[in-house]
Design a protein around this motif. Structure first.
Motif, mmCIF file in Angstrom:
data_model
loop_
_atom_site.group_PDB
_atom_site.id
_atom_site.type_symbol
_atom_site.label_atom_id
_atom_site.label_comp_id
_atom_site.label_asym_id
_atom_site.label_seq_id
_atom_site.Cartn_x
_atom_site.Cartn_y
_atom_site.Cartn_z
ATOM 1 N N UNK A 53 0.818 -1.216 0.000
ATOM 2 C CA UNK A 53 0.000 0.000 0.000
ATOM 3 C C UNK A 53 0.855 1.271 0.000
ATOM 4 N N UNK A 54 2.178 1.109 -0.064
ATOM 5 C CA UNK A 54 3.069 2.247 0.005
ATOM 6 C C UNK A 54 3.106 3.038 -1.298
ATOM 7 N N UNK A 55 3.841 4.152 -1.319
ATOM 8 C CA UNK A 55 4.768 4.567 -0.260
ATOM 9 C C UNK A 55 4.065 5.325 0.874
ATOM 10 N N UNK A 56 4.587 5.134 2.091
ATOM 11 C CA UNK A 56 4.067 5.837 3.256
ATOM 12 C C UNK A 56 5.194 6.028 4.258
ATOM 13 N N UNK A 57 4.963 6.912 5.224
ATOM 14 C CA UNK A 57 6.026 7.216 6.188
ATOM 15 C C UNK A 57 5.433 7.601 7.531
ATOM 16 N N UNK A 58 6.093 7.178 8.604
ATOM 17 C CA UNK A 58 5.816 7.628 9.965
ATOM 18 C C UNK A 58 7.070 8.330 10.473
ATOM 19 N N UNK A 59 6.894 9.455 11.140
ATOM 20 C CA UNK A 59 8.025 10.252 11.613
ATOM 21 C C UNK A 59 7.908 10.453 13.118
ATOM 22 N N UNK A 60 9.027 10.232 13.824
ATOM 23 C CA UNK A 60 9.067 10.472 15.267
ATOM 24 C C UNK A 60 10.419 11.079 15.625
ATOM 25 N N UNK A 61 10.552 11.488 16.893
ATOM 26 C CA UNK A 61 11.821 12.023 17.363
ATOM 27 C C UNK A 61 11.918 13.531 17.249
ATOM 28 N N UNK A 62 13.154 14.025 17.168
ATOM 29 C CA UNK A 62 13.457 15.453 17.162
ATOM 30 C C UNK A 62 12.690 16.206 16.066
ATOM 31 N N UNK A 63 11.970 17.233 16.453
ATOM 32 C CA UNK A 63 11.280 18.126 15.511
ATOM 33 C C UNK A 63 10.338 17.390 14.564
ATOM 34 N N UNK A 89 6.852 -0.195 -8.978
ATOM 35 C CA UNK A 89 6.004 0.594 -8.095
ATOM 36 C C UNK A 89 6.699 0.772 -6.741
ATOM 37 N N UNK A 90 6.600 1.959 -6.129
ATOM 38 C CA UNK A 90 7.273 2.206 -4.844
ATOM 39 C C UNK A 90 6.492 1.624 -3.662
ATOM 40 N N UNK A 91 6.415 0.307 -3.604
ATOM 41 C CA UNK A 91 5.663 -0.377 -2.542
ATOM 42 C C UNK A 91 6.542 -0.494 -1.299
ATOM 43 N N UNK A 92 6.570 0.571 -0.515
ATOM 44 C CA UNK A 92 7.506 0.636 0.602
ATOM 45 C C UNK A 92 6.921 1.494 1.725
ATOM 46 N N UNK A 93 7.280 1.149 2.946
ATOM 47 C CA UNK A 93 6.889 1.939 4.115
ATOM 48 C C UNK A 93 8.150 2.343 4.871
ATOM 49 N N UNK A 94 8.170 3.579 5.357
ATOM 50 C CA UNK A 94 9.318 4.109 6.080
ATOM 51 C C UNK A 94 8.928 4.469 7.512
ATOM 52 N N UNK A 95 9.833 4.191 8.431
ATOM 53 C CA UNK A 95 9.733 4.690 9.798
ATOM 54 C C UNK A 95 10.995 5.526 10.038
ATOM 55 N N UNK A 96 10.816 6.816 10.200
ATOM 56 C CA UNK A 96 11.931 7.757 10.339
ATOM 57 C C UNK A 96 12.001 8.257 11.779
ATOM 58 N N UNK A 97 13.137 8.029 12.420
ATOM 59 C CA UNK A 97 13.365 8.527 13.775
ATOM 60 C C UNK A 97 14.410 9.640 13.684
#
Length: 309
Positions: A53-63, A89-97
């Motif tokens: 179902x990507x691309x998608x992203x979750x962001x946590x941490x500083x700012x 196809x960009x079928x990917x999920x990111x978790x960014x800290x």
């Protein structure tokens, strides 16, 4: 480098710019610019995993509240660009800290985009070379190619190849002070144009400064290079945010080898003699309450790296 894993965790460093030289605005809408890069030991962590179902992203941490979790994030843009390049196809999920402050002149967004290019290339087994990843990265942002390999390099302007630099066996020790306010890169360059007009400085002056940057022996001991540490964007940034001048003066008062602003601001970087000196400066800055964040970082370090489980 191929990977059989369905999830990868990568770390990517921040950067400082020991020297930035900027010329007049050109007809293509970009400024001529020559800058030295150094990757430093302050890291964001990006986890890349397959997701139909990507691309998608979750962001946590500083700012994290300043970083969009949408297709406007440079991580998503990097994944989409690489996917188009390799026709998938960009079928990917990111978790960014995040640990790199946002809008601070430390290259956090560009670093994250570089990590996405490397991570997706491995996850998708695309076998795109580092050089081609760097070429793609230049379409996302001017700083992105540097973070693929990190260490030290010279950037020569918009979509121009980097020049890698020898670093010798020397470690640079930085104290980073992040002011309470950030700066818009666009606003800084607009103010730079005003400064340039006032000085009536043109292309010939820039070319002389550019050559000087190229001739600096960047692999020498950092203490011997403090006269070369300069940022042409400091003056316009300080006009927009006078706290920068106050911070740089404070660095000189506590004995920093060099005090300069990184990138287009607003982080101020202070070169220390050794770790004890760095800790002393950090404590002094915390006592002065000039910054919302003060940390110690070392350079140069490699660019995007895969983290072991």
């Amino acid at each position: 480098m191929a990977s059989s894993r369905s999830k990868l965790r990568l770390q990517v460093p921040a950067k400082v710019n020991p020297q930035i030289r900027v010329g007049p605005l050109q007809e293509d809408g970009y400024h001529d610019i020559t800058l030295a890069y150094q990757a430093i030991s302050l890291y964001d962590v990006l986890t890349v995993s397959s997701d139909p179902h990507g691309p998608s992203i979750e962001v946590s941490g500083m700012d994290c509240d300043r970083v969009p979790a949408t297709d406007q994030n440079l991580v998503i843009k990097a994944a989409a660009l690489l996917a188009k390049y390799v026709s998938i196809e960009p079928t990917v999920h990111f978790e960014l800290v995040k640990a790199i402050p946002a809008e601070a002149g430390l290259g956090g967004g560009s670093a994250d985009a570089a990590a996405a290019l490397v991570g997706c290339n491995m996850l998708w087994k695309s076998n795109v070379s580092d050089e081609d990843l760097m070429h793609l990265g230049a379409y996302i942002g001017e700083d992105v190619p540097f973070f693929i390999k990190g260490m030290m390099a010279i950037g020569l302007g918009h979509k121009q190849p980097l020049r890698s630099l020898g670093t010798g066996d020397h470690t640079w020790i930085w104290v980073l002070g992040v002011p309470f306010r950030g700066l818009s890169t666009k606003a800084v360059f607009q103010e730079y144009d005003n400064c340039l007009a006032e000085r009536k400085s043109g292309q010939e002056d820039y070319l002389s400064k550019r050559q000087g940057c190229l001739e600096v022996p960047w692999g020498n001991a950092p203490g011997s290079l403090r006269g070369a540490l300069v940022n042409d964007l400091e003056q316009p940034s300080a006009r927009l945010l006078p706290d920068i001048t106050t911070a740089l003066d404070a660095g000189r008062s506590v004995g920093a080898f060099a005090s300069l602003m990184s990138g287009s601001g607003s982080t101020c970087a202070f070169l220390a003699r050794d770790e004890d000196h760095a800790r002393h400066m950090q404590a002094e800055f915390q006592r002065m309450q000039l910054f919302r964040e003060v940390c110690i970082a070392f350079g140069p370090v490699p660019g995007v790296t895969i983290m072991k489980d």
